[in-house]
Design an enzyme around this catalytic site. Sequence first.
Site, PDB file in Angstrom:
ATOM      1  N   SER A 447      41.414  33.473  49.260  1.00  0.00           N
ATOM      2  CA  SER A 447      42.104  34.720  48.933  1.00  0.00           C
ATOM      3  C   SER A 447      43.616  34.612  48.958  1.00  0.00           C
ATOM      4  O   SER A 447      44.293  35.408  48.329  1.00  0.00           O
ATOM      5  CB  SER A 447      41.640  35.820  49.886  1.00  0.00           C
ATOM      6  N   HIS A 475      36.230  37.210  45.896  1.00  0.00           N
ATOM      7  CA  HIS A 475      37.210  37.171  44.801  1.00  0.00           C
ATOM      8  C   HIS A 475      36.685  36.398  43.589  1.00  0.00           C
ATOM      9  O   HIS A 475      37.450  36.087  42.684  1.00  0.00           O
ATOM     10  CB  HIS A 475      38.523  36.541  45.283  1.00  0.00           C
ATOM     11  N   LYS A 506      36.142  44.850  45.013  1.00  0.00           N
ATOM     12  CA  LYS A 506      37.204  44.160  44.277  1.00  0.00           C
ATOM     13  C   LYS A 506      36.965  44.361  42.782  1.00  0.00           C
ATOM     14  O   LYS A 506      37.221  45.439  42.270  1.00  0.00           O
ATOM     15  CB  LYS A 506      37.283  42.721  44.748  1.00  0.00           C
TER      16      LYS A 506
END
Length: 650
Positions: A447, A475, A506
């Site tokens: 990240s 992610h 996300k």
Amino acid sequence: MSHLYNLRMRADRTEHGRSIHISGAERICQEKILPDLAHDLCRRALLHSRGKPDHLHITANVLDAQNILHLPALPVTSYEEKDVESGLARVQALLASLGIDVGCQLPSLLAQAREKRGALLVDAHSFTRLEKDPERGVRASCMDFQGTYRSVSQKEHFLEALILASKVAHAPGICAELCVSDDPDYVTGYVASRSLGYCRISPLKPMGSPYGGRLFFYNGEMSDLEDCVRFLETQPVLIDLPEEKGAQDVLGKNAETSLTLTTQAQTTTSKWAPLAQKLASLREQHLLRHLDPLTSGPGAYVEKNDERYLLMSSNDYLGLANDERVKQRAAEALMRYGTGSGGSRLTSGSLCLHTALEEELARFKHKEACLLFATGYQANVGTIQALCGKDDVIFSDALNHASIIDGCRLSGARIVVYAHNDMADLERKIRENPAAHGLVVSDAVFSMDGDVLDFPAFLEICRRNNLLSMVDEAHATGVLGATGRGIEEHFGLEDGADVTIGTLSKALGSEGGFVVGSAQLVDYLRNSARSFIFSTSLSPAPVAAALEALHILACESTRVTRLRDNTRYFCETLACGKVSPSAIVPVMVYDERKALRCAAWLREHGIFVQAIRYPSVPRGQARLRFAMRCDHTREDLQRTCALIACALGR
Ligand code: WAQ
Ligand code: MG
């Protein structure tokens, strides 16, 4: 006979032909400690958060010991305000209580005080400027506390400001002082006067802002103005710090707390002392964090009050958090099922919506089954804790997310950390730490660095050593692979890890976390993951939102393509050497203070991006962390790149 000296340090840097103030300090000391003190002040100048000086000036002048004035320190009161606006309102109220009605002129006065070497000297009624040299301002000088020497290479904002304020408050004709620190990572300031004492107020500016300043308010006769300035600039003063605290206490590490705890607001709250001490120490180290609330939801652009910013640090990669269809579906679920689920999944909190989303996620990820968690953090913590115990070994990448680290700790297993994405080191560590039962765990996309796990090698090592493999696709979901399916698709693999974590918060624009894997794994976690069992389930709206987001992702894989094109364009325009394989592009600044300054400067130029510092990344590895979105335009990205170049070159 030993002399007494006034030692001064001043550091600046020339930028675009203009001299910028970096740091200044002064002390009164005995001859024998003059060399040590000069050394300390030099170090301070070289390590300052406003950057490296190119001019460092040290002077020492002998003082007439007979002429020294001894004054008491002002008593201290602290005000912790909820935001800058309330902080400034507090300033106004305190000044008003002294008959100084700054009203709406406060911002303009503070703006005038910016980037001055000294303080503004202003008339307390008309606010006209009274300094002889308006560029320089008036400098309070020749003061220190009465006490013994100790090393001072870190600036001790509070103590130094208290000494200065105690002198200034006793200057003839000065009725008040206002100060805001100019250090980008120190947001405290104060209002001081003989009657109010020293009122520290935090915050008085946003974190990262390099703007501060000082104002001395004058209400004496104009004919006495020169006496006032002479007192401020040349009268040697030693401040007696309050005696009952004991010199050691006041001069020791906890100087801040030992003084503030005795103020009226906090006299009976000594049980809070450890907490106050921790806060004070964070503040001293420039590590205190503040919230920075926006007044609009995520999008390519966001608003903060009346300012508009290009959002360059959001995980809403595909622009789904504010998508009309997603919001519509969430709103319908909310109207139909209500706002809260009212129970954990194993009691009354399981809706058909939850199971529908679990089926969709399992299908999307090509896995047998899925289990939802309230957050991605809980998915990692609950899963690792359930899978491993004290007889097991967990091999964990050095840069794994905090939720993985916390899960490892909670499990009680032995934790072996291997070098970041270094498969040779992983093999070595496995050989050195043979385990009957063990787990290897890694982020898919890291990240803070945006790099991608060497997944094929990772899986092969786990298989060969008969270890469980676990990958966190927080992610990666919606980002990697042609259709956003994640790291398996990215590497063209048929099969993936034994355990895969994902998040809805996300690229999927909602909130919550999930695990996908075999039906047996999910059965087991449903019965043993404590963060699953003992949390209220996700409320209906985010579940419905995620269902719609998945549906959109399936029909509109162009969002993923656009995200990737944007990332490539951004990296190539930045000319940073390589194109990030994910949507995260770190721009390395290394120095913490410089990173803060760059982020503040970009903010002033309309770009919303965060400076990432220790402890999120190692010390000396500070960076600006840019995150791409599929709805950024080429112009947005080009403008950002040009501004980054300016920010770094300053
Ligand atoms: N005389 C007059 N003005 C000065 C002086 C001086 N000796 N030193 C600095 N200034 C002005 C200058 O414009 C700076 O930009 C501004 O004041 C701020 O100075 O926790 O750190 O040294 O209670 O950054 C206050 C809160 C911290 C402390 C003050 O000031 C606390 C601070 P800085
Ligand atoms: Mg400063």
